[in-house]
Design an enzyme around this catalytic site. Structure first.
Site, PDB file in Angstrom:
ATOM      1  N   SER A  39       0.915  -1.236  -0.078  1.00 25.83           N
ATOM      2  CA  SER A  39      -0.101  -0.351  -0.349  1.00 25.83           C
ATOM      3  C   SER A  39       1.014   1.150   0.027  1.00 25.83           C
ATOM      4  CB  SER A  39      -0.859   0.029   1.356  1.00 25.83           C
ATOM      5  OG  SER A  39      -0.254   0.119   2.649  1.00 25.83           O
ATOM      6  N   LYS A  80       0.701   4.434   6.338  1.00 26.57           N
ATOM      7  CA  LYS A  80       0.218   5.597   5.457  1.00 26.57           C
ATOM      8  C   LYS A  80       0.421   6.757   5.798  1.00 26.57           C
ATOM      9  CE  LYS A  80      -2.834   2.415   5.097  1.00 26.57           C
ATOM     10  NZ  LYS A  80      -2.634   1.335   3.451  1.00 26.57           N
TER      11      LYS A  80
END
Length: 186
Positions: A39, A80
């Site tokens: 990701s 993230k």
């Protein structure tokens, strides 16, 4: 015999102090983390090992584009990038990030955008109102996070805004594998 006993006592004392210091550092300051999944490509690769600074957000607020680790659930931490901060409105239109209706460059996506074909979509269009929670602006104590690999990331677009209480800390240092050792930028 007495000297030997004092030597053992000295070693045991040193070992206990070392364990106590390691516990304090790991509990309050720094912990290791292993990146799990794609990701954050191309910035971070699967299995990169990093150091998380747990202390930083006790003395300052997160900044846009910080890479953070947070508790996504009781059993899973995610890594993230902070995109939206409290009080802001966030949207993406035609692969461009807008903060409070102003376009914002994302330098970490420069290479990905340069290699895109004209019809490709890096980030699906969205507005903050369309995300879980339906907010018109990010509330105090929350941030909006996205993965750098926008087409393959479970982030605020699906799980909603992240509470500051969920954030473990900021990470910017890859220490393993050796050939990837670096400090990542914003």
């Amino acid at each position: 015999m007495e000297k030997r006993k004092n030597d053992w006592f000295g070693w045991i004392k040193a070992l206990l102090i070392a364990v106590a210091v390691a516990y304090i550092v790991r509990t309050f300051f720094f912990i290791p983390i292993i990146v799990d999944g794609p990701s954050m490509l191309p910035t971070l690769k699967d299995r990169d090992q990093m150091i998380v600074n747990k202390f930083i957000y006790r003395v300052k607020e997160p900044e846009r584009f910080d890479v953070v680790v947070f508790h996504a659930s009781d059993k899973k931490d995610f890594i993230k990038r902070v995109i939206g901060l409290p009080g802001e409105h966030v949207s993406v239109e035609d692969n461009t990030l807008f903060i409070d209706q102003q376009p914002v460059e994302e330098p970490f996506l420069k290479e990905q955008k340069a290699n895109m074909k004209p019809y490709q979509i890096l980030t699906e269009d969205f507005t903050l109102e369309q995300l879980p929670g339906g907010y018109s602006q990010i509330p105090d104590g929350y941030v909006l996070v996205l993965g750098d690999n926008r087409g393959n990331s479970v982030d605020s677009r699906s799980i909603g805004l992240i509470s500051m209480d969920q954030i473990v800390g900021r990470t910017s240092t890859i220490y393993w594998p050796i050939e990837r050792m670096q400090v990542i930028g914003k």
